[in-house]
Design a protein around this motif. Structure first.
Motif, PDB file in Angstrom:
ATOM      1  N   VAL A   1      -4.816  15.022  -2.289  1.00  0.00           N
ATOM      2  CA  VAL A   1      -5.766  14.158  -1.581  1.00  0.00           C
ATOM      3  C   VAL A   1      -5.252  12.720  -1.538  1.00  0.00           C
ATOM      4  N   VAL A   2      -4.832  12.200  -2.684  1.00  0.00           N
ATOM      5  CA  VAL A   2      -4.313  10.823  -2.733  1.00  0.00           C
ATOM      6  C   VAL A   2      -3.078  10.698  -1.842  1.00  0.00           C
ATOM      7  N   GLY A   3      -2.180  11.681  -1.928  1.00  0.00           N
ATOM      8  CA  GLY A   3      -0.949  11.627  -1.136  1.00  0.00           C
ATOM      9  C   GLY A   3      -1.184  11.707   0.361  1.00  0.00           C
ATOM     10  N   ALA A   4      -2.072  12.603   0.779  1.00  0.00           N
ATOM     11  CA  ALA A   4      -2.357  12.728   2.217  1.00  0.00           C
ATOM     12  C   ALA A   4      -3.050  11.472   2.740  1.00  0.00           C
ATOM     13  N   ILE A   5      -3.989  10.950   1.969  1.00  0.00           N
ATOM     14  CA  ILE A   5      -4.665   9.706   2.381  1.00  0.00           C
ATOM     15  C   ILE A   5      -3.658   8.565   2.451  1.00  0.00           C
ATOM     16  N   ASP A   6      -2.765   8.490   1.469  1.00  0.00           N
ATOM     17  CA  ASP A   6      -1.726   7.460   1.483  1.00  0.00           C
ATOM     18  C   ASP A   6      -0.918   7.514   2.770  1.00  0.00           C
ATOM     19  N   ILE A   7      -0.466   8.697   3.150  1.00  0.00           N
ATOM     20  CA  ILE A   7       0.349   8.826   4.363  1.00  0.00           C
ATOM     21  C   ILE A   7      -0.467   8.467   5.603  1.00  0.00           C
ATOM     22  N   LEU A   8      -1.697   8.942   5.682  1.00  0.00           N
ATOM     23  CA  LEU A   8      -2.532   8.623   6.850  1.00  0.00           C
ATOM     24  C   LEU A   8      -2.807   7.125   6.952  1.00  0.00           C
ATOM     25  N   VAL A   9      -3.099   6.483   5.828  1.00  0.00           N
ATOM     26  CA  VAL A   9      -3.346   5.036   5.845  1.00  0.00           C
ATOM     27  C   VAL A   9      -2.054   4.292   6.172  1.00  0.00           C
ATOM     28  N   ASP A  10      -0.913   4.774   5.678  1.00  0.00           N
ATOM     29  CA  ASP A  10       0.367   4.144   6.031  1.00  0.00           C
ATOM     30  C   ASP A  10       0.615   4.238   7.535  1.00  0.00           C
ATOM     31  N   TYR A  11       0.283   5.390   8.135  1.00  0.00           N
ATOM     32  CA  TYR A  11       0.423   5.509   9.591  1.00  0.00           C
ATOM     33  C   TYR A  11      -0.508   4.517  10.292  1.00  0.00           C
TER      34      TYR A  11
ATOM     35  N   PHE B   1       0.834  -1.201   0.000  1.00  0.00           N
ATOM     36  CA  PHE B   1       0.000   0.000   0.000  1.00  0.00           C
ATOM     37  C   PHE B   1       0.868   1.249   0.000  1.00  0.00           C
ATOM     38  N   ALA B   2       1.921   1.243   0.824  1.00  0.00           N
ATOM     39  CA  ALA B   2       2.824   2.396   0.872  1.00  0.00           C
ATOM     40  C   ALA B   2       3.467   2.636  -0.488  1.00  0.00           C
ATOM     41  N   ALA B   3       3.906   1.569  -1.128  1.00  0.00           N
ATOM     42  CA  ALA B   3       4.586   1.687  -2.425  1.00  0.00           C
ATOM     43  C   ALA B   3       3.659   2.226  -3.499  1.00  0.00           C
ATOM     44  N   TYR B   4       2.492   1.629  -3.627  1.00  0.00           N
ATOM     45  CA  TYR B   4       1.584   2.023  -4.703  1.00  0.00           C
ATOM     46  C   TYR B   4       0.896   3.362  -4.434  1.00  0.00           C
TER      47      TYR B   4
END
Length: 173
Positions: A106-116, A72-75
């Motif tokens: 939006v995609v980038g912020a969601i990615d970081i939050l989901v990675d956390y 998930f972090a990678a993609y």
């Protein structure tokens, strides 16, 4: 100190250092720029997020890294990077540029939050040594990315309010 404590300390201090740098140098310069150029600067930084694919590159991260974290972090990073690159390519076509800017933020912020979220759920700090060289991405680069997402979105809201005020004043006079 335990690996978990060191990892969490690094992550928090990464945010503190980037916030201090951002407040003193980055944000004031971005506020002075016209909205398109400010977003181009931020998009350029995020265009390097294709590098997040390194999380799934065999031999870079350790075998004990929780399996639910890396893909998930990678993609998510890859998608954000592609959207940022597309925004930079579309800068002359504002009708395309602005939706891409919103999209990569939006995609980038969601990615970081989901990675956390995944990191906490999978207890990533306990096995943070298995991040290998990607450790630096997580504790140095990610805080800057998240901070610039917030700045980008706030600049868009500010420029929208400013544009609205200009239109209202023009109509009233």
């Amino acid at each position: 100190m335990s690996p978990s404590l060191i990892f969490n300390l690094h992550l928090v201090l990464g945010y503190v250092a980037w916030l201090l740098c951002t407040v003193a140098y980055i944000h004031p310069k971005l506020k002075e720029m016209n909205p398109v150029n400010a977003q181009r600067v931020i998009a350029t930084l995020h265009s390097f997020r294709f590098f997040g694919l390194v999380f799934i590159l065999p031999g870079v991260v350790g075998h004990n890294l929780p399996q639910g974290f890396a893909p998930f972090a990678a993609y998510g990073d890859f998608a954000t990077g592609l959207l940022a690159i597309l925004a930079l390519l579309a800068v002359r076509f504002r009708i395309i540029f602005w939706p891409l800017v919103v999209g990569f933020n939006v995609v980038g912020a969601i990615d970081i939050l989901v990675d956390y979220y995944h990191g906490v759920r999978l207890n990533l700090p306990a096995v943070s040594g298995d991040l290998g060289s990607t450790y630096a991405i997580v504790v140095i680069y990610v805080p800057l990315l998240m901070i610039t997402h917030v700045i980008s979105l706030s600049l868009m809201l500010r420029s929208r309010k400013t544009a609205g005020a200009i239109v209202r004043n023009a109509v009233a006079s």
